[in-house]
Design a protein around this motif. Structure first.
Motif, PDB file in Angstrom:
ATOM      1  N   ILE A 168       0.861  -1.178   0.000  1.00 45.82           N
ATOM      2  CA  ILE A 168       0.000   0.000   0.000  1.00 45.82           C
ATOM      3  C   ILE A 168       0.900   1.231   0.000  1.00 45.82           C
ATOM      4  CG2 ILE A 168      -1.633   1.355   1.372  1.00 45.82           C
ATOM      5  CD1 ILE A 168      -2.741  -1.326   2.436  1.00 45.82           C
ATOM      6  N   ASP A 169       0.768   2.057  -1.026  1.00 44.09           N
ATOM      7  CA  ASP A 169       1.593   3.254  -1.192  1.00 44.09           C
ATOM      8  C   ASP A 169       0.672   4.463  -1.147  1.00 44.09           C
ATOM      9  OD1 ASP A 169       3.299   5.290  -1.911  1.00 44.09           O
ATOM     10  OD2 ASP A 169       4.001   4.362  -3.759  1.00 44.09           O
ATOM     11  N   GLN A 170       0.531   5.054   0.037  1.00 43.74           N
ATOM     12  CA  GLN A 170      -0.382   6.180   0.208  1.00 43.74           C
ATOM     13  C   GLN A 170       0.418   7.472   0.037  1.00 43.74           C
ATOM     14  OE1 GLN A 170      -1.472   9.083   2.045  1.00 43.74           O
ATOM     15  NE2 GLN A 170      -2.797   8.854   0.271  1.00 43.74           N
ATOM     16  N   GLY A 171       0.229   8.141  -1.106  1.00 45.15           N
ATOM     17  CA  GLY A 171       1.007   9.312  -1.447  1.00 45.15           C
ATOM     18  C   GLY A 171       0.275  10.620  -1.266  1.00 45.15           C
ATOM     19  N   THR A 172       0.922  11.699  -1.701  1.00 47.13           N
ATOM     20  CA  THR A 172       0.388  13.041  -1.489  1.00 47.13           C
ATOM     21  C   THR A 172      -0.800  13.345  -2.390  1.00 47.13           C
ATOM     22  OG1 THR A 172       2.639  13.734  -0.939  1.00 47.13           O
ATOM     23  CG2 THR A 172       1.035  15.473  -1.355  1.00 47.13           C
ATOM     24  N   THR A 173      -0.814  12.794  -3.595  1.00 47.48           N
ATOM     25  CA  THR A 173      -1.906  13.100  -4.524  1.00 47.48           C
ATOM     26  C   THR A 173      -2.738  11.881  -4.888  1.00 47.48           C
ATOM     27  OG1 THR A 173      -0.441  12.810  -6.431  1.00 47.48           O
ATOM     28  CG2 THR A 173      -0.659  15.043  -5.537  1.00 47.48           C
ATOM     29  N   SER A 174      -2.268  10.684  -4.554  1.00 45.33           N
ATOM     30  CA  SER A 174      -3.019   9.472  -4.893  1.00 45.33           C
ATOM     31  C   SER A 174      -2.639   8.340  -3.949  1.00 45.33           C
ATOM     32  CB  SER A 174      -2.751   9.046  -6.344  1.00 45.33           C
ATOM     33  OG  SER A 174      -1.416   8.587  -6.490  1.00 45.33           O
ATOM     34  N   SER A 175      -3.494   7.338  -3.913  1.00 44.16           N
ATOM     35  CA  SER A 175      -3.207   6.090  -3.200  1.00 44.16           C
ATOM     36  C   SER A 175      -3.061   4.989  -4.231  1.00 44.16           C
ATOM     37  CB  SER A 175      -4.337   5.737  -2.231  1.00 44.16           C
ATOM     38  OG  SER A 175      -4.495   6.734  -1.242  1.00 44.16           O
ATOM     39  N   ARG A 176      -2.070   4.120  -4.016  1.00 44.05           N
ATOM     40  CA  ARG A 176      -1.852   2.997  -4.925  1.00 44.05           C
ATOM     41  C   ARG A 176      -1.711   1.712  -4.125  1.00 44.05           C
ATOM     42  NH1 ARG A 176       3.111   3.549  -8.596  1.00 44.05           N
ATOM     43  NH2 ARG A 176       4.094   3.956  -6.577  1.00 44.05           N
ATOM     44  N   THR A 177      -2.161   0.644  -4.718  1.00 45.77           N
ATOM     45  CA  THR A 177      -1.868  -0.675  -4.177  1.00 45.77           C
ATOM     46  C   THR A 177      -1.224  -1.488  -5.292  1.00 45.77           C
ATOM     47  OG1 THR A 177      -3.696  -0.625  -2.586  1.00 45.77           O
ATOM     48  CG2 THR A 177      -2.799  -2.779  -3.174  1.00 45.77           C
ATOM     49  N   ILE A 178      -0.083  -2.088  -4.982  1.00 47.38           N
ATOM     50  CA  ILE A 178       0.631  -2.932  -5.935  1.00 47.38           C
ATOM     51  C   ILE A 178       0.770  -4.326  -5.338  1.00 47.38           C
ATOM     52  CG2 ILE A 178       2.784  -3.283  -7.211  1.00 47.38           C
ATOM     53  CD1 ILE A 178       3.214  -0.286  -7.186  1.00 47.38           C
ATOM     54  N   LEU A 179       0.385  -5.328  -6.095  1.00 38.23           N
ATOM     55  CA  LEU A 179       0.627  -6.704  -5.693  1.00 38.23           C
ATOM     56  C   LEU A 179       1.907  -7.184  -6.355  1.00 38.23           C
ATOM     57  CD1 LEU A 179      -2.883  -8.478  -5.808  1.00 38.23           C
ATOM     58  CD2 LEU A 179      -1.762  -7.314  -3.899  1.00 38.23           C
ATOM     59  N   PHE A 180       2.853  -7.644  -5.543  1.00 37.74           N
ATOM     60  CA  PHE A 180       4.095  -8.230  -6.030  1.00 37.74           C
ATOM     61  C   PHE A 180       3.984  -9.747  -5.946  1.00 37.74           C
ATOM     62  CE2 PHE A 180       5.345  -3.962  -4.972  1.00 37.74           C
ATOM     63  CZ  PHE A 180       6.377  -3.653  -5.850  1.00 37.74           C
ATOM     64  N   ASP A 181       4.494 -10.429  -6.973  1.00 38.08           N
ATOM     65  CA  ASP A 181       4.424 -11.888  -6.964  1.00 38.08           C
ATOM     66  C   ASP A 181       5.577 -12.481  -6.157  1.00 38.08           C
ATOM     67  OD1 ASP A 181       6.716 -11.904  -8.560  1.00 38.08           O
ATOM     68  OD2 ASP A 181       5.620 -12.317 -10.420  1.00 38.08           O
ATOM     69  N   GLY A 182       5.688 -13.793  -6.171  1.00 34.62           N
ATOM     70  CA  GLY A 182       6.700 -14.467  -5.374  1.00 34.62           C
ATOM     71  C   GLY A 182       8.120 -14.164  -5.785  1.00 34.62           C
ATOM     72  N   ASP A 183       8.307 -13.615  -6.996  1.00 33.05           N
ATOM     73  CA  ASP A 183       9.640 -13.243  -7.480  1.00 33.05           C
ATOM     74  C   ASP A 183       9.912 -11.751  -7.349  1.00 33.05           C
ATOM     75  OD1 ASP A 183      10.289 -15.885  -8.284  1.00 33.05           O
ATOM     76  OD2 ASP A 183       9.112 -15.614 -10.129  1.00 33.05           O
ATOM     77  N   LEU A 184       9.081 -11.051  -6.555  1.00 33.73           N
ATOM     78  CA  LEU A 184       9.203  -9.607  -6.349  1.00 33.73           C
ATOM     79  C   LEU A 184       8.990  -8.809  -7.622  1.00 33.73           C
ATOM     80  CD1 LEU A 184      12.007  -8.770  -3.736  1.00 33.73           C
ATOM     81  CD2 LEU A 184       9.695  -7.847  -3.812  1.00 33.73           C
ATOM     82  N   LYS A 185       8.187  -9.321  -8.523  1.00 37.51           N
ATOM     83  CA  LYS A 185       7.806  -8.618  -9.750  1.00 37.51           C
ATOM     84  C   LYS A 185       6.407  -8.025  -9.561  1.00 37.51           C
ATOM     85  CE  LYS A 185      11.350  -9.877 -12.425  1.00 37.51           C
ATOM     86  NZ  LYS A 185      12.116 -10.682 -11.476  1.00 37.51           N
ATOM     87  N   VAL A 186       6.178  -6.864 -10.180  1.00 37.65           N
ATOM     88  CA  VAL A 186       4.863  -6.234 -10.105  1.00 37.65           C
ATOM     89  C   VAL A 186       3.858  -7.091 -10.875  1.00 37.65           C
ATOM     90  CG1 VAL A 186       3.497  -4.223 -10.768  1.00 37.65           C
ATOM     91  CG2 VAL A 186       5.807  -3.914  -9.859  1.00 37.65           C
ATOM     92  N   ALA A 187       2.806  -7.521 -10.185  1.00 34.20           N
ATOM     93  CA  ALA A 187       1.758  -8.304 -10.827  1.00 34.20           C
ATOM     94  C   ALA A 187       0.630  -7.391 -11.307  1.00 34.20           C
ATOM     95  CB  ALA A 187       1.217  -9.361  -9.868  1.00 34.20           C
ATOM     96  N   VAL A 188       0.083  -6.591 -10.415  1.00 32.31           N
ATOM     97  CA  VAL A 188      -0.989  -5.651 -10.784  1.00 32.31           C
ATOM     98  C   VAL A 188      -0.825  -4.367  -9.968  1.00 32.31           C
ATOM     99  CG1 VAL A 188      -2.657  -7.430 -11.424  1.00 32.31           C
ATOM    100  CG2 VAL A 188      -2.618  -6.572  -9.086  1.00 32.31           C
ATOM    101  N   THR A 189      -1.371  -3.284 -10.516  1.00 30.18           N
ATOM    102  CA  THR A 189      -1.360  -1.981  -9.840  1.00 30.18           C
ATOM    103  C   THR A 189      -2.739  -1.357  -9.943  1.00 30.18           C
ATOM    104  OG1 THR A 189       0.963  -1.600 -10.421  1.00 30.18           O
ATOM    105  CG2 THR A 189      -0.325   0.328  -9.783  1.00 30.18           C
ATOM    106  N   ALA A 190      -3.208  -0.772  -8.856  1.00 31.36           N
ATOM    107  CA  ALA A 190      -4.453  -0.001  -8.855  1.00 31.36           C
ATOM    108  C   ALA A 190      -4.168   1.341  -8.191  1.00 31.36           C
ATOM    109  CB  ALA A 190      -5.551  -0.747  -8.109  1.00 31.36           C
ATOM    110  N   GLN A 191      -4.724   2.406  -8.747  1.00 30.14           N
ATOM    111  CA  GLN A 191      -4.405   3.753  -8.257  1.00 30.14           C
ATOM    112  C   GLN A 191      -5.629   4.639  -8.320  1.00 30.14           C
ATOM    113  OE1 GLN A 191      -0.877   5.375 -10.007  1.00 30.14           O
ATOM    114  NE2 GLN A 191      -1.143   7.415  -9.151  1.00 30.14           N
ATOM    115  N   GLN A 192      -5.778   5.518  -7.319  1.00 27.34           N
ATOM    116  CA  GLN A 192      -6.853   6.515  -7.307  1.00 27.34           C
ATOM    117  C   GLN A 192      -6.313   7.832  -6.775  1.00 27.34           C
ATOM    118  OE1 GLN A 192     -10.497   5.631  -5.300  1.00 27.34           O
ATOM    119  NE2 GLN A 192     -10.896   3.744  -6.436  1.00 27.34           N
TER     120      GLN A 192
END
Length: 495
Positions: A7-31
């Motif tokens: 969970i990356d809660q920033g100054t202008t948006s919030s994002r959630t990134i799911l990382f897989d078992g190899d530490l690779k970005v699987a999906v990203t959602a942002q608002q």
């Protein structure tokens, strides 16, 4: 499939990134969410906006991945630092909007404390300067200005937290009131030498210590999410402020390693190991990370305006439609002109710390146009970074020798900007394959603690270079351009 949720809660948006078992970005959602500017120099967020966008992006990311809570080994939280929330201990209702790190309303409080001679001792204990940037004076302002707040605080009915702390409290249904050492280190209330809340500073600011959260390691146990949020509980196993999380994500684990994140602002951190450096050049001493009770320190320089200068070209001047256009404009600029932009739109950060300074452009001619302004905006990032690097080298001998800078953030994607950065620093600039280093850092912390990801040494070996920039500018050109920048800063501060 096993995931780790960042969970990356920033100054202008919030994002959630799911990382897989190899530490690779699987999906990203942002608002994105609404920014509130009730008065000049004031910046606020509605805490409910922060909460709702975090929960919604987490659910969206899970939906995209087709994942259930049972597929997620752990949650890591990284956040905009210093932003301040005070809420009711029983109901969870905030007493006021969150006061954002950019907010300048507590400047008079800071000036009064400086005039009374308190800055030196506060800096010795916290590593910070007396500036509205930090949380402590924001808490004092809330207790002094929200009706009934001080009486409720003294009765033990209120809680304070930075954004990570507020999210943990909400995610755990009020079961956990805790923060991590890196966020505590940004409040102006935490003694980073001794590792505890400082009673004398709290007394000075008239802040009851009952408001303050427990401080835990970055890789501590922060409870688990309530079952109603995502289906079943998920453990929260990693927390770090955004710039410290990026330092971890860049694997800057050895003393002397430095990272710089180029977003709205720019934040450079230099790992100083077990040594807390007392800056003589108005840099900040801070906690880089704290694992298993062991604190690693850093020197930090904060630049308020980096990518925001490009946003000004787009939204203020209307000379570009999107940020990516600046690179071509900069390449087309007239080399015979040396237009310099001092982007002090909200004051100057390190090493100047001049809250009253405002932006200025120097060297304009009749031939100056969008291309020259675009180049000046990009170059200002390099000049400001050199200011920080020189201050760090002056403060700590461990910063000497060949400087190597690891970069991330949106602006680091611009080859032209990174090449100029290397040129003006006369140093190597390394850009990794993964630019999502903030989320990566806190995902690794949480996943490592959950047993999904490797330990520190193996994680550091997994850092992969995408592109290296080497200095190619002549010394005479470099010296002339940086000299013009220093004169421009002096002129802007004089105005």
């Amino acid at each position: 499939m096993t995931y780790v949720m960042a969970i990356d809660q920033g100054t202008t948006s919030s994002r959630t990134i799911l990382f897989d078992g190899d530490l690779k970005v699987a999906v990203t959602a942002q608002q994105e969410f609404t920014q509130h500017f009730p008065q000049s120099g004031w910046v606020e967020h509605d805490p409910e906006d922060l909460w709702q966008t975090v929960v919604q992006t987490a659910r969206d990311a899970m939906d995209q991945a087709g994942a259930t809570a049972g597929d997620i080994a752990a949650v890591g939280i990284t956040n905009q630092r210093e932003t301040t929330i005070v809420w009711d201990r029983k109901t969870g209702t905030p007493i006021h909007n969150a006061i954002v790190w950019q907010d300048r309303r507590t400047a008079p409080i800071c000036e009064a404390l400086k005039a009374a001679g308190h800055e030196a001792e506060i800096t010795r204990k916290t590593g910070l300067l007396l500036d509205p940037y930090f949380s402590g004076t924001k808490v004092k302002w809330l207790l002094d200005n929200v009706e009934g707040a001080r009486a409720r605080a003294e009765a033990g009915d209120l809680l304070f937290g930075t954004v990570d702390c507020y999210l943990i409290w909400r995610l755990t249904g009020g079961a956990v009131h805790a923060t991590d050492a890196t966020n505590a280190a940004r409040t102006l209330l935490y003694n980073i030498r001794e590792g505890h809340w400082d009673k004398e500073i709290c007394t000075l600011l008239d802040i009851p210590m009952s408001l303050l959260p427990e401080v835990r390691d970055c890789d501590g146990d922060f409870g688990e999410t309530t079952a109603d949020l995502f289906g079943t509980p998920i453990p929260i196993r990693g927390v770090a402020g955004d710039q410290q999380a990026a330092t971890v994500g860049q694997a800057c684990f050895a003393p002397g390693m430095m990272k710089s994140t180029y977003g709205t602002g720019c934040f450079a951190l230099l790992n100083t190991g077990q040594t807390l450096v007392s800056s003589q050049n108005r840099l900040l001493g801070t906690i880089a990370y704290q694992f298993d009770g062991v604190t690693t320190y850093a020197l930090e320089g904060s630049i308020f305006i980096a990518g925001a200068a490009v946003q000004w070209l787009r939204d203020g001047l209307g000379i570009i439609q999107q940020a990516s256009e600046t690179q071509a404009l900069a390449q087309a600029a007239d080399d015979g002109q040396n237009v310099v932009l001092v982007p002090a739109f909200t004051g100057l950060g390190a090493p100047y710390w001049d809250a009253e300074c405002r932006g200025a452009v120097f060297g304009l001619t009749r031939g100056s146009g969008p291309a020259e302004l675009a180049r000046a905006a990009l170059e200002s990032v390099g000049y400001q970074t050199r200011d920080l690097l020189e201050a760090m080298q002056a403060d700590w001998q461990g910063a000497g020798g060949e400087a190597i800078l690891r970069v991330d953030g949106g602006m680091s994607a611009s080859d032209w900007t990174m090449q100029f950065l290397s040129d003006i620093l006369d140093a190597r600039v390394d850009r990794p394959t993964v630019l999502e280093t903030t989320a990566l850092g806190v995902a690794w912390i949480a996943g490592m603690k959950a047993g999904v990801y490797p330990k520190q040494d193996e994680f550091a070996r997994s850092w992969v270079l995408e592109k290296r920039f080497q200095p190619a500018m002549g010394d005479d050109v470099r010296d002339a351009k940086y000299g013009a920048w220093k004169r421009a800063v002096k002129g802007a501060m004089g105005y």
